[in-house]
Design a protein around this motif. Structure first.
Motif, PDB file in Angstrom:
ATOM      1  N   PRO A  26     -20.650  17.269 144.327  1.00 60.29           N
ATOM      2  CA  PRO A  26     -20.457  16.495 143.102  1.00 60.29           C
ATOM      3  C   PRO A  26     -19.278  16.969 142.271  1.00 60.29           C
ATOM      4  CG  PRO A  26     -22.147  18.160 142.762  1.00 60.29           C
ATOM      5  CD  PRO A  26     -21.691  18.291 144.191  1.00 60.29           C
TER       6      PRO A  26
ATOM      7  N   ASP B  46     -18.234  21.010 144.693  1.00 60.81           N
ATOM      8  CA  ASP B  46     -18.259  21.059 146.158  1.00 60.81           C
ATOM      9  C   ASP B  46     -17.168  20.152 146.697  1.00 60.81           C
ATOM     10  OD1 ASP B  46     -19.126  21.470 148.800  1.00 60.81           O
ATOM     11  OD2 ASP B  46     -20.495  19.757 148.712  1.00 60.81           O
TER      12      ASP B  46
ATOM     13  N   ARG C 147     -15.120  18.704 150.460  1.00 62.20           N
ATOM     14  CA  ARG C 147     -15.119  18.599 151.915  1.00 62.20           C
ATOM     15  C   ARG C 147     -13.925  17.721 152.260  1.00 62.20           C
ATOM     16  NH1 ARG C 147     -20.058  18.558 153.209  1.00 62.20           N
ATOM     17  NH2 ARG C 147     -20.616  16.846 151.880  1.00 62.20           N
TER      18      ARG C 147
END
Ligand code: ADP
Ligand code: MG
Length: 698
Positions: free
Chosen positions: A676, A688, A690
């Motif tokens: 989030p 976070d 990715r």
């Protein structure tokens, strides 16, 4: 003004390469279509004949002294013919012949060669695999379709030639006319952007319409169309193609963002009106070609029938329009003029015994009201009403007030004559009130587009080199993926994140946790573990005393999940205030047509379940980023629903822009999730990340 393709649509001498009189051939169809109406000279080219359809024929295009060539020869001899045309200085070419990129690898390499020849001679080339082109300005029908277009002010492009033949067949019945028509074919050289660019500068084109299956170069299209739509509306219908060939996504954004989302966002950013059906396409186009744009979204409905009046109110509710609220003066005048059993409020019910005079007067009064942007005349047939006279009065009032008017004269045959009168004056008549309202709505939508201001994307001061170094680490990875170990990217691009460190021993974990005030979050860090919480790899609210045990536990969980997982350590991270904040997601996925597509939405681990997301093609401007935060269904949560303090929306807006800059700077980034991004009243925290990186592009 004259557009860039003026010569293509207004040649003086057309060579038909492959002309023939053979019945049923395309060469014959093209030649005879040209013979029918074309103002200029037609030169058939075919070494087998001396004349074709009574026209003297030459052996090669080089002898034709033409300024345009239409090529209909078999695929194998297209390229030599093209070369010859180029040598002879012919730069406008329509390649009708099929058997190129659409037919497999032989065709694809032939198309590649065709492109090279076209580039060498700087050709404006339509096709290959095109039905042809038309212009009603000079009667040119350089196509093999069965119908020629009637004159008008719409210019029409289509990726499907068959669709053009169907549309012309129908449009001719409906009395709809065109300026130019182009069948794009395989778009080897000229594509939709070139035609939009040209018609935008063409004084005789009032509306550009199109049927597309895809867009060749999305960002160029957006930049060109944005300018064109300031003066010339563009309405497009797109066929629903699925995401063939989309890469297997490993991010949330990649999973949600498909080509449909990109197309929708891209066309919206381009200022294009999208039609969901062919009917909608032409309803909108006809309105835009013939009527002024309204200054307000308030619609007055004048009707002699209560029921359909209610239907129109519902339709207005579904559109971006509103039922006009009249000024007091208007209401007073209505009270004086209308029978007491009528309704002076909108929809204005002038009662079943209304004659043409009453209709006309009511329309006059309504259109004079400053609040009223447009009007609809809605009537059911009655014994006292002459539809033709009503049509004449409607036209008169539209002209008197210079505001758009739609008609909804309900009925069957009794309407035909009046509908034609209306249509000649550019007023469409529909049986269905909702269709009339939708047509008015497209005018209002276009008005909004004209008012748009496009700000340039911001250029933040960032550390590109630091970002590059982090991205290069992906070269040591088998899977092209990076996770929280790459959070330095955020720092390099100025995106706020909670204090954190990656450690590889329980003791170090404790040390970091003690340095960070309060409880911490601990996460397993491994490129092999995509969604950390799925395997219990995220521990929230860990106190200093629990840190060492938590470390061991996380490692054990990771090993149990995948014994040979590549473990990079454990991240110890400061807690974000989830009670006061909202978990959002800011992401990017690369679309084959539009390039980087930004996503914003409600975040957290249930993103795909909730799918409350919105998209823009990057790079995004501040306005576009802000719109994204306003568009999602749960936007009220961010604005502070139920007594909560509003989240730092400016912080979200800036994060979207900064990520947009990062992915524009590095085409190697294929997908990116910040999920989030916790948005609290005091700021935002990227908790976070990715991403997928294509090392070849670095
Ligand atoms: P993953 O998406 O791989 O499961 P995340 O780091 O996104 O891992 O963590 C999952 C969830 O845990 C988040 O959506 C959030 O609810 C919570 N969380 C993670 N880190 C924090 C943090 N620093 N502060 C508060 N909550 C967090
Ligand atoms: Mg996450």
């Amino acid at each position: 003004m004259m557009g860039t393709l003026t010569e293509l649509f207004a040649p003086e001498r057309i060579a038909v390469v492959g002309a023939t009189a053979r019945e049923g051939s395309i060469g014959r169809a093209v030649t005879s279509n040209l013979i029918a109406d074309y103002d200029g000279t037609i030169i058939p080219v075919n070494p087998n004949y001396d004349e074709v359809l009574d026209l003297p024929c030459v052996d090669g295009v080089g002898e034709a002294d033409a300024d345009m060539a239409v090529i209909v020869v078999p695929p194998k001899i297209v390229l030599p013919a093209l070369e010859e045309a180029g040598e002879a200085g012919v730069t406008n070419v329509v390649v009708i012949t099929a058997g190129f990129g659409e037919t497999g690898s032989d065709g694809a390499s032939r198309e590649q060669e065709l492109k090279e020849i076209a580039a060498e001679y700087d050709m404006d080339l339509v096709g290959p695999n095109s039905l042809g082109i038309m212009s009603t300005s000079n009667g040119m029908n350089a196509s093999f379709g069965p119908e020629n277009a009637e004159p008008g002010s719409m210019s029409f492009m289509s990726q499907s030639g068959a669709f053009i033949t169907a549309v012309l067949d129908w449009a001719n019945d409906e009395g709809m006319g065109f300026k130019d028509v182009a069948s794009l074919g395989n778009k080897a050289v000229l594509d939709e952007t070139d035609f939009v660019d040209h018609w935008g500068d063409d004084d005789d084109t009032d509306v550009i319409i199109g049927y597309l299956e895809g867009i060749s170069s999305g960002r160029d299209f957006i930049d060109t169309a944005r300018e064109v739509t300031q003066d010339t509306p563009i309405v497009l219908v797109k066929s629903g193609r699925t995401d063939a060939g989309a890469q297997a996504a490993s991010s949330h954004t990649g999973t949600i963002a498909g080509s449909e989302q990109a197309y929708e966002a891209g066309l919206d950013q381009a200022g294009v009106l999208r039609a969901e059906s062919v009917q909608e396409l032409f309803d909108a186009a006809q309105m835009l070609a013939n009527q002024p744009v309204p200054d307000s979204n308030e619609v007055a409905v004048i009707t002699n029938a209560g029921g359909p009046g209610v239907m129109s109110t519902d339709a207005v509710g579904d559109a971006d329009l509103e039922m006009a609220s009249f000024e007091q003066e208007t209401l007073d005048t209505f009270s004086e003029q209308l029978p007491p059993e009528g309704n002076i409020y909108n929809p204005v019910d002038i009662v079943g015994d209304a004659d043409v005079d009453r209709f006309s007067e009511a329309l006059d009064i309504a259109l004079a009201d400053d609040n009223v942007g447009s009007a609809m005349v809605l009537s059911c047939p009655t014994a006292v009403l002459d539809y033709e006279q009503l049509a004449e009065e409607t036209v008169k009032m539209r002209e008197k007030h210079g505001k758009p008017v739609a008609a909804c004269f309900m009925g069957g045959e009794s309407v035909d004559e009046s509908a034609e009168l209306l249509s000649d004056a550019g007023i469409p008549n529909y049986f269905d009130p909702s269709r009339a309202i939708d047509a008015l709505d497209s005018l209002w939508e276009y008005r909004q587009i004209q008012r748009r201001e496009y700000d340039a994307p911001a250029d933040f001061d960032v550390d590109r080199e630091a970002a590059r170094e982090i991205l290069e680490r992906v070269e040591d990875r088998p899977d092209n993926r990076l996770g929280v170990e790459a959070m330095g990217l955020l720092e390099a691009y100025g995106i706020p994140m909670p204090d954190s460190e990656i450690v590889d021993s329980p003791e170090d974990a404790r040390e970091v946790a003690e340095r960070i005030e309060g409880d911490v979050v601990m996460k397993i860090v491994s490129p092999d573990i995509l969604h950390k919480s799925d395997i219990g790899g995220v521990k929230v609210g860990v106190s200093d005393d629990e840190v060492e045990d938590a470390f061991e536990d996380l490692i054990t969980r990771a090993r149990n999940y995948q014994p040979d997982a590549n473990l990079l350590g454990v991240q110890v991270q400061e807690m974000s205030d989830l009670d006061a904040g909202t978990e959002t997601i800011v992401g990017m996925n690369r679309d084959p047509q539009f390039g980087p597509l930004m996503m914003f939405g409600l975040g957290g681990i249930f993103v795909e379940v909730l799918e409350d997301t919105t998209f823009r093609v990057a790079p995004v401007s501040e306005t576009e980023a802000r719109e994204m935060t306003e568009e999602i269904k749960t936007a009220p949560l961010l604005r502070g629903a139920r007594g909560r303090d509003p989240a730092d929306i400016d912080g979200i807006v800036e994060t979207i822009q900064r990520l947009s800059q990062l992915v524009a700077d590095f085409p190697a980034i294929m997908e990116f999730d910040i999920n989030p991004l916790v948005a609290t009243p005091d700021g935002v925290d990227a908790v976070d990340i990715r991403l997928t990186v294509d090392p070849e592009e670095l």
